[in-house]
Design a protein around this motif. Structure first.
Motif, short mmCIF file in Angstrom:
data_model
loop_
_atom_site.label_atom_id
_atom_site.label_comp_id
_atom_site.label_asym_id
_atom_site.label_seq_id
_atom_site.Cartn_x
_atom_site.Cartn_y
_atom_site.Cartn_z
N GLY A 20 63.32 62.11 42.19
CA GLY A 20 63.89 62.47 43.48
C GLY A 20 65.39 62.51 43.52
O GLY A 20 65.97 62.91 44.53
N SER A 21 66.05 62.13 42.42
CA SER A 21 67.51 62.08 42.42
C SER A 21 68.07 62.51 41.07
O SER A 21 67.96 61.75 40.09
N PRO A 22 68.69 63.69 40.96
CA PRO A 22 69.35 64.07 39.71
C PRO A 22 70.41 63.06 39.28
O PRO A 22 70.64 62.86 38.08
N GLN A 23 71.05 62.41 40.25
CA GLN A 23 72.06 61.40 39.92
C GLN A 23 71.43 60.22 39.22
O GLN A 23 71.95 59.72 38.21
N ALA A 24 70.27 59.74 39.72
CA ALA A 24 69.58 58.61 39.11
C ALA A 24 69.04 58.98 37.74
O ALA A 24 69.13 58.18 36.78
N MET A 25 68.48 60.19 37.59
CA MET A 25 67.96 60.61 36.29
C MET A 25 69.11 60.76 35.29
O MET A 25 68.97 60.37 34.11
N ASP A 172 60.54 90.70 30.25
CA ASP A 172 59.52 89.67 30.06
C ASP A 172 60.10 88.30 30.42
O ASP A 172 60.35 87.45 29.56
N VAL A 173 60.35 88.10 31.71
CA VAL A 173 60.88 86.84 32.19
C VAL A 173 60.38 86.61 33.61
O VAL A 173 60.29 87.55 34.40
N THR A 174 60.00 85.39 33.91
CA THR A 174 59.58 85.03 35.26
C THR A 174 60.50 83.93 35.79
O THR A 174 61.02 83.12 35.01
N VAL A 175 60.70 83.93 37.10
CA VAL A 175 61.51 82.92 37.76
C VAL A 175 60.57 82.08 38.63
O VAL A 175 59.84 82.63 39.48
N HIS A 176 60.58 80.77 38.42
CA HIS A 176 59.66 79.92 39.18
C HIS A 176 60.30 78.55 39.39
O HIS A 176 61.43 78.30 38.98
N ASP A 177 59.56 77.66 40.04
CA ASP A 177 60.04 76.31 40.35
C ASP A 177 61.43 76.36 40.97
O ASP A 177 62.34 75.62 40.59
N ARG A 178 61.60 77.24 41.93
CA ARG A 178 62.89 77.42 42.60
C ARG A 178 63.02 76.36 43.69
O ARG A 178 62.15 76.22 44.54
N ARG A 179 64.10 75.60 43.67
CA ARG A 179 64.26 74.52 44.64
C ARG A 179 65.74 74.19 44.81
O ARG A 179 66.56 74.51 43.95
N THR A 180 66.05 73.57 45.91
CA THR A 180 67.40 73.12 46.18
C THR A 180 67.40 71.60 46.27
O THR A 180 66.62 71.02 47.03
N GLU A 181 68.24 70.97 45.47
CA GLU A 181 68.31 69.50 45.43
C GLU A 181 69.65 69.05 46.00
O GLU A 181 70.69 69.65 45.73
N ARG A 182 69.61 67.97 46.76
CA ARG A 182 70.81 67.40 47.36
C ARG A 182 70.88 65.92 47.05
O ARG A 182 69.86 65.22 47.10
N PHE A 183 72.08 65.45 46.75
CA PHE A 183 72.28 64.02 46.49
C PHE A 183 73.73 63.67 46.77
O PHE A 183 74.60 64.54 46.87
N ARG A 184 73.97 62.39 46.91
CA ARG A 184 75.31 61.90 47.22
C ARG A 184 76.05 61.57 45.92
O ARG A 184 75.50 60.96 45.01
N ARG A 185 77.32 61.96 45.87
CA ARG A 185 78.17 61.64 44.73
C ARG A 185 79.60 61.45 45.22
O ARG A 185 80.19 62.37 45.79
#
Length: 234
Positions: A20-25, A172-185
């Motif tokens: 849930g947090s790119p910062q934590a990962m 021959d390319v697909t775009v998927h798992d499109r998402r917007t992530e927000r976190f505090r820094r």
């Protein structure tokens, strides 16, 4: 160089925190390496969510120790994917693959990227969202439509050392798992628009492709973007 894979358990509290947090990962991944940043070099990571499994992929120059991630957010060693080590993660040398790349080869690929463009502050971008990364004169915007994200990707493949294969005159390319992530820094909210690209590529410049594999592709490399992986076709 090493390519590592850890299966994350999204049902555990620790797994939910990291996913849930790119910062934590980001912090957890960097904690897997001894020494300071100069000795660690570029570390890239990516989360893949398949139908029933969630994987963390990492490329690094030093050999990692992911025991803390497995303890907090992984599966027990009796539940990990067959082929993983008893420690709960799988580490493979990357040098053979890097050394074997040559122009004309065809590979399947996957990369999660942060497609963006910069504009002068105060300007606007249709169908884009601020990435939270800015300089004194410019603001970086994340592309959020499929067409924009695909155009961003295909305009850069030559610099990354490959072209996208075509099938029946269609890329021959697909775009998927499109998402917007927000976190505090640092007291500010950072917004990253992500998209995953899957497809088939043809190597045009082996040295440039090696650099892309080792150094990453596009912005937000510290937050789960830019890690390109290859797989044999067919």
């Amino acid at each position: 160089m090493y390519l590592s894979r850890i299966q994350i358990n999204p049902a555990r509290r620790g797994g939910q925190k990291l996913l849930g947090s790119p910062q934590a990962m980001h912090a957890a991944v960097l904690s897997s390496f001894m020494g300071d940043a100069d000795n660690r070099g570029r570390v890239l990571w990516r989360v893949d969510r398949d139908e029933h499994k969630t994987w963390l992929y990492v490329t690094s120059s030093p050999r990692p120790d992911f025991s803390h991630i497995v303890e907090q957010a992984g599966w027990s060693t009796t539940q990990v994917e067959e082929g993983s080590t008893q420690s709960g993660w799988d580490v493979r040398g990357y040098e053979n693959l890097l050394g074997s790349l040559a122009a004309g080869q065809t590979w399947g690929f996957r990369v999660t990227a942060n497609p963006t463009r910069s504009t002068r502050r105060g300007g606007s971008q249709t169908g884009a969202t601020p990435s939270g990364i800015q300089t004194a004169k410019s603001q970086r915007y994340g592309h959020v439509t499929v067409d924009q994200q695909l155009e961003w990707f295909t305009q850069r493949t030559t610099g990354w050392g490959f072209s996208v294969a075509e099938r029946d005159s269609v890329l021959d390319v697909t775009v998927h798992d499109r998402r917007t992530e927000r976190f505090r820094r640092g007291g500010q909210t950072v917004t990253i628009a992500k998209a995953t690209f899957d497809g088939v590529l043809t190597v045009s410049d082996a040295d440039a492709l090696r650099q892309a594999l080792v150094g990453g592709m596009g912005p937000a490399k510290g937050y789960g973007c830019g890690l390109l992986t290859l797989a044999p076709v067919g």
